[in-house]
Design a protein around this motif. Structure first.
Motif, mmCIF file in Angstrom:
data_model
loop_
_atom_site.group_PDB
_atom_site.id
_atom_site.type_symbol
_atom_site.label_atom_id
_atom_site.label_comp_id
_atom_site.label_asym_id
_atom_site.label_seq_id
_atom_site.Cartn_x
_atom_site.Cartn_y
_atom_site.Cartn_z
ATOM 1 N N ASP A 1 0.838 -1.207 0.000
ATOM 2 C CA ASP A 1 0.000 0.000 0.000
ATOM 3 C C ASP A 1 0.867 1.249 0.000
ATOM 4 O O ASP A 1 0.582 2.221 -0.700
ATOM 5 C CB ASP A 1 -0.912 0.002 1.240
ATOM 6 N N CYS A 2 1.950 1.215 0.790
ATOM 7 C CA CYS A 2 2.845 2.379 0.885
ATOM 8 C C CYS A 2 3.508 2.679 -0.456
ATOM 9 O O CYS A 2 3.583 3.842 -0.873
ATOM 10 C CB CYS A 2 3.888 2.120 1.965
ATOM 11 N N GLU A 3 3.954 1.628 -1.154
ATOM 12 C CA GLU A 3 4.599 1.844 -2.444
ATOM 13 C C GLU A 3 3.626 2.418 -3.462
ATOM 14 O O GLU A 3 3.973 3.307 -4.240
ATOM 15 C CB GLU A 3 5.179 0.520 -2.941
ATOM 16 N N LEU A 4 2.388 1.902 -3.477
ATOM 17 C CA LEU A 4 1.391 2.406 -4.432
ATOM 18 C C LEU A 4 1.030 3.862 -4.150
ATOM 19 O O LEU A 4 0.976 4.702 -5.062
ATOM 20 C CB LEU A 4 0.137 1.527 -4.379
ATOM 21 N N ILE A 5 0.791 4.169 -2.880
ATOM 22 C CA ILE A 5 0.437 5.552 -2.525
ATOM 23 C C ILE A 5 1.599 6.491 -2.834
ATOM 24 O O ILE A 5 1.414 7.599 -3.358
ATOM 25 C CB ILE A 5 0.061 5.638 -1.039
ATOM 26 N N THR A 6 2.834 6.059 -2.530
ATOM 27 C CA THR A 6 4.005 6.891 -2.835
ATOM 28 C C THR A 6 4.138 7.107 -4.330
ATOM 29 O O THR A 6 4.461 8.213 -4.795
ATOM 30 C CB THR A 6 5.274 6.222 -2.293
ATOM 31 N N PHE A 7 3.853 6.042 -5.099
ATOM 32 C CA PHE A 7 3.964 6.133 -6.553
ATOM 33 C C PHE A 7 2.997 7.178 -7.121
ATOM 34 O O PHE A 7 3.389 8.038 -7.923
ATOM 35 C CB PHE A 7 3.683 4.750 -7.159
ATOM 36 N N VAL A 8 1.743 7.115 -6.695
ATOM 37 C CA VAL A 8 0.746 8.041 -7.267
ATOM 38 C C VAL A 8 0.851 9.429 -6.653
ATOM 39 O O VAL A 8 0.425 10.413 -7.262
ATOM 40 C CB VAL A 8 -0.684 7.493 -7.096
ATOM 41 N N SER A 9 1.435 9.525 -5.436
ATOM 42 C CA SER A 9 1.490 10.840 -4.777
ATOM 43 C C SER A 9 2.345 11.836 -5.566
ATOM 44 O O SER A 9 2.029 13.025 -5.619
ATOM 45 C CB SER A 9 2.035 10.692 -3.351
ATOM 46 N N HIS A 10 3.439 11.353 -6.176
ATOM 47 C CA HIS A 10 4.289 12.253 -6.957
ATOM 48 C C HIS A 10 3.528 12.815 -8.154
ATOM 49 O O HIS A 10 3.653 13.996 -8.489
ATOM 50 C CB HIS A 10 5.532 11.500 -7.443
ATOM 51 N N GLN A 11 2.709 11.955 -8.798
ATOM 52 C CA GLN A 11 1.958 12.423 -9.959
ATOM 53 C C GLN A 11 0.848 13.373 -9.533
ATOM 54 O O GLN A 11 0.584 14.387 -10.180
ATOM 55 C CB GLN A 11 1.351 11.224 -10.713
ATOM 56 N N ILE A 12 0.196 13.035 -8.408
ATOM 57 C CA ILE A 12 -0.886 13.894 -7.914
ATOM 58 C C ILE A 12 -0.335 15.260 -7.525
ATOM 59 O O ILE A 12 -0.975 16.300 -7.750
ATOM 60 C CB ILE A 12 -1.586 13.212 -6.717
ATOM 61 N N ALA A 13 0.863 15.283 -6.937
ATOM 62 C CA ALA A 13 1.463 16.557 -6.531
ATOM 63 C C ALA A 13 1.649 17.480 -7.723
ATOM 64 O O ALA A 13 1.357 18.695 -7.650
ATOM 65 C CB ALA A 13 2.805 16.299 -5.847
ATOM 66 N N ASN A 14 2.104 16.929 -8.845
ATOM 67 C CA ASN A 14 2.288 17.756 -10.041
ATOM 68 C C ASN A 14 0.963 18.278 -10.572
ATOM 69 O O ASN A 14 0.864 19.415 -11.034
ATOM 70 C CB ASN A 14 3.013 16.946 -11.118
ATOM 71 N N VAL A 15 -0.090 17.410 -10.506
ATOM 72 C CA VAL A 15 -1.418 17.855 -10.968
ATOM 73 C C VAL A 15 -1.922 18.983 -10.095
ATOM 74 O O VAL A 15 -2.439 20.000 -10.581
ATOM 75 C CB VAL A 15 -2.397 16.663 -10.975
#
Length: 854
Positions: free
Chosen positions: A371-385
């Motif tokens: 769960d941590c890896e998935l959330i970390t993965f998408v968090s970088h993309q969400i931050a840019n959005v």
């Protein structure tokens, strides 16, 4: 009208220029062709064993390279290993013999020197006899080695040699080899990567065919990658399809639900300026309306401070609370505390802007590492959005304001654009002027010391390759320049220097170089000479020009020029030796009657016998005396400090300061012994003349490892609280690490030190912060420039600011006239060098007791 001879000369000159351009373009074409072929080979050959023959074939089209080999450095065993070898005379068995070690030969010599080296057969023999390297293999008539660099590290040597005496290597062919060597490391790397890639492909293919299980794992990994890619597509759509941030937050929540448990989710944004957290989106079964709060010690703050994703369960929460990292709010009930908490930072190129959090109550879900890896993965993309939407909103608001004002501000913007264009043009001119000023003298516009030394270094390197192309350096010191400054003023002195520089420019050829070193010192570099008389003819023209008196304000002063000449010699290894010899010849000319030139001779006097010549360079044979200078204020108030300088009676140079005499010292041990004796004499002068504080110049030689202990022993035998040792700024600037450490050791041991001749050629403020100097003696050159140019005044203010913090006293050198000191006082200086007094001479140096003890 121009006569036919003049026209023919012009045509000949143009024809010569066209031929030079043609040769230049031909060389450029060869370089481009060779590099294109090298790039094609690096892109096509499958292994290194095929790359080297391909390079060899390319080189044979342009240079004599039938005998060619490549040696690369093996970092594991620190040896030079043969990678490719082709030779007309020596077979491959010759370099593979046990006694054939490339590190001991000329190849190893080039690797150690790190620069291109060209030897003829005679030069190779001479270098071998001198012990620079061992002779290996059949001697070649022409041998050239070019180092191969990867970034700034040398990785090998590329060598070409010719056994045909008529087939040597031109400067263009050497340049081609050097350019090829620059791209060779890249080509080798590309081929190695291709070999590695092919090897990995084979291994991967073999593994896939042998293991069906591994194939399934690969498929699963690809499925996960496709799922993550699908999530990325969804997130990327948010940047274009969502109209506002609230819509973005909702869709982000929907995406998170597809990859993990996200019934309770909130997004927090962090403002670094206010140090507050805001919660623009929050869906939680116990708290639907998060209120902004200052940065504290919560779970969210832990993610922001560490900039890493965090999983926190009940046990870890208790541990963090005990460690004081987390402080739990008192108002939160126990049944409303999250049993599993997962937070990931929202990272952008500008840093962390917030975090996204999922939490579960009553053990409804336990977050794990997946769960941590998935959330970390998408968090970088969400931050840019999120950042893009925030920026778009701000941009939209600014566009609305701009649209409201654009009709009324059209004319104003047009004028502003025109003004901006003018500023851009002006800035370009300023940048060009700054570059010019960095390499030219601000007063005369001539090249300065830095540009001259750079050109001299290139000329020396070219001469070392082609000794038949001789050069000469003329060191010029203007006579009676001080009289012009004192009688007519500094403005007249500046105009005199400008006139002199213009007159000197007419006495040399277009490709010669005239530069101003500083003050009244000029230097000329004459190249492409065929005989020594040519340099002497130039010196005669300069002296003849200086016979014309300089007149201003109804006063005429006859100046002159004392010129020292040194010609190119094989023994010269660096530019300092050339400048030293030209300077010595100039001093000889000045002491021999001025307004004349002298060529450098090792003895400075062709009529002196050997014993006299030896005595000239033995400092302990010269009669010595001290000259004391008072340190005063503007109103002539004498300070407690006294500058004590040593002088010697040289048989050629006359009465000369020890700073100049030590340049001619041939024996460093004898130089150091004399300097210790001078320090001892300084202590005696301190006591005999009842001086309160003595500032005594020393050389960096006393800071060397073998001398420093003797200096410390001498200082401990005397009371040193009344003595400050002055060190020349140029010597400290180029001091070794040992000398720098010993200078710091003097300060740590409580001894007083100072910096002499500061900012003579440039102002380096870092020296003032690196050491604790009690005194700073500004050079007279810098003091004059402060009065003439605004930028030097800014440098002085920086010096005064640092010395005020360091509690250092700043003392100015220069003319003793009242106007000069008054103007400097307006710039913040209050201490100056005053009257000078010659003390009783002493001629016999006693044996150094410290040396006897050792």
């Amino acid at each position: 009208m121009e006569d036919s001879a003049t026209k023919l000369d012009k045509l000949a000159h143009r024809n010569a220029r066209l031929k030079a351009l043609l040769q230049k373009y031909k060389q450029t074409h060869h370089l481009q062709s060779a590099l294109i072929q090298l790039s094609e080979q690096a892109s096509t050959v499958a292994e290194l064993t095929l790359l080297y023959p391909a390079i060899h074939n390319i080189l044979q089209d342009y240079i004599p390279s039938k005998s060619f080999y490549v040696v690369l450095h093996n970092p594991i065993n620190n040896t030079l290993e043969l990678s490719y070898f082709a030779d007309e005379k020596d077979g491959i068995s010759v370099p593979l013999r046990q006694e054939h070690n490339f590190s001991h030969g000329v190849t190893g010599y080039v690797f150690q020197q790190g620069k291109t080296t060209y030897f003829s057969r005679e030069q190779m023999k001479t270098a071998t006899e001198q012990g620079l390297f061992k002779a290996l293999g059949t001697p070649a008539e022409h041998w050239i080695g070019v180092p191969v660099y990867r970034e700034k590290t040398i990785i090998g040597v590329l060598v070409a040699q010719s056994y045909n005496k008529a087939k040597g290597y031109s400067e263009q062919q050497i340049e081609l080899l050097e350019v090829m060597s620059l791209y060779l490391a890249t080509a080798i790397e590309r081929v190695k990567k291709r070999e590695l890639l092919e090897s990995e492909v084979k291994i991967r293919t073999r593994a896939l065919t042998q293991s069906n299980e591994a194939l399934n794992v690969e498929i699963e990994q690809r499925k996960k990658a496709l799922e993550r890619q699908h999530i990325l597509f969804k997130i990327s759509e948010l940047a274009t399809q969502s109209k506002n941030l609230d819509d973005v937050y909702v869709k982000v929540h929907e995406i998170i639900k597809t990859i993990t448990y996200a019934d309770n989710l909130y997004i927090a944004l962090y403002d670094r300026e206010s140090n507050w957290l805001s919660f623009p989106y929050c869906i939680d079964e116990f708290n639907d309306n998060a209120i902004p709060r200052p940065f504290a010690k919560g779970y969210s703050e832990l993610v922001l401070s560490t900039e890493q994703s965090q999983i926190i369960d009940i046990k870890r929460a208790e541990k963090l609370i005990k460690q004081g990292v987390i402080e739990r709010p008192v108002k939160v009930a126990a049944n409303r505390r999250a049993t599993s908490w997962l937070g990931a930072p929202l990272k952008t190129s500008q840093g962390v802007i917030g975090l996204i959090v999922c939490q579960a109550y009553n053990d409804q879900h336990i977050f794990n590492q997946d769960d941590c890896e998935l959330i970390t993965f998408v968090s970088h993309q969400i931050a840019n959005v999120l950042q893009t939407h925030i920026a778009n909103q701000e941009l939209k608001q600014s566009h609305q304001e701009l649209a409201y004002r654009i009709n009324e501000k059209t004319k104003e913007l047009s004028q502003a654009n025109m003004h901006l264009q003018m500023q851009i043009e002006e800035r370009k001119k300023i940048e060009q002027q700054l570059y010019h000023d960095a390499h030219h003298d601000s007063l005369t516009g001539l090249p300065n010391r830095s540009l001259f030394l750079t050109q001299l270094e290139k000329t020396l390197q070219h001469y070392q390759r082609y000794p038949e192309q001789q050069f000469a350096v003329l060191f010029i010191d203007l006579d009676k320049f001080k009289d012009i400054n004192d009688q007519l003023g500094h403005q007249a002195g500046d105009q005199f220097l400008i006139n002199v520089s213009e007159s000197f420019s007419h006495c040399i050829r277009e490709h010669d170089l005239l530069a101003r070193l500083g003050g009244d010192e000029f230097v000329i570099l004459l190249t492409h000479l065929t005989e020594h008389q040519q340099a002497e003819d130039v010196a005669k023209r300069l002296i003849e020009i200086m016979k014309k008196p300089f007149c201003m304000k109804g006063i005429c002063i006859q100046s002159g020029a004392s010129i020292g000449i040194t010609h190119s010699k094989i023994s010269y290894r660096n530019t300092d030796e050339i400048i030293r010899d030209a300077d010595a010849a100039m001093y000889y000319a000045k002491n021999a009657g001025r307004s004349r030139f002298e060529c450098f001779h090792p003895l400075l006097n062709a009529s002196s016998n050997h014993a006299d010549a030896e005595n000239m360079h033995h400092l302990d044979n010269l009669p010595m005396y001290f000259r004391s200078s008072e340190i005063i204020t503007l109103n002539e108030q004498k300070q407690s400090e006294t500058l004590l300088e040593a002088f010697g009676e040289h048989p050629v140079l006359g009465s000369t300061s020890f700073e100049v005499l030590k340049k001619f010292a041939s024996d460093r041990v004898q130089h150091f012994e004399v300097e210790l004796q001078l320090i001892t004499q300084a202590f005696q002068q301190l006591r005999s003349h009842h001086l309160s504080k003595v500032l005594f110049p020393c050389s960096s030689l006393v800071l060397e490892r073998i001398n420093f202990q003797a200096l410390c022993t001498l200082l401990t035998t005397h009371s040193t609280q009344h003595v400050c040792l002055l060190f020349n700024e140029q010597e400290i600037r180029y001091a070794s690490a040992v000398q720098i450490q010993n200078l710091k050791n003097l300060v740590d041991m409580g001894y007083s030190i100072g910096l002499n001749e500061f900012a003579k050629d440039r102002c380096e403020l870092n020296l003032l912060t690196e050491f604790k100097f009690d005194y700073l003696l500004l050079s007279s050159t810098f003091s004059k420039r402060v009065l003439q140019q605004e930028n030097y005044n800014l440098q002085l203010q920086g010096v005064l600011a640092i010395t005020k913090i360091q509690q250092s006293k700043v003392i100015a050198k220069g003319p003793s006239i009242l106007n000069y000191r008054t103007l400097l006082e307006k710039h913040g200086l209050s201490l100056f060098i005053g009257k000078q007094h010659t003390l009783k001479p002493f001629s016999n140096f006693q044996p150094n007791p410290l040396k006897q003890q050792q």
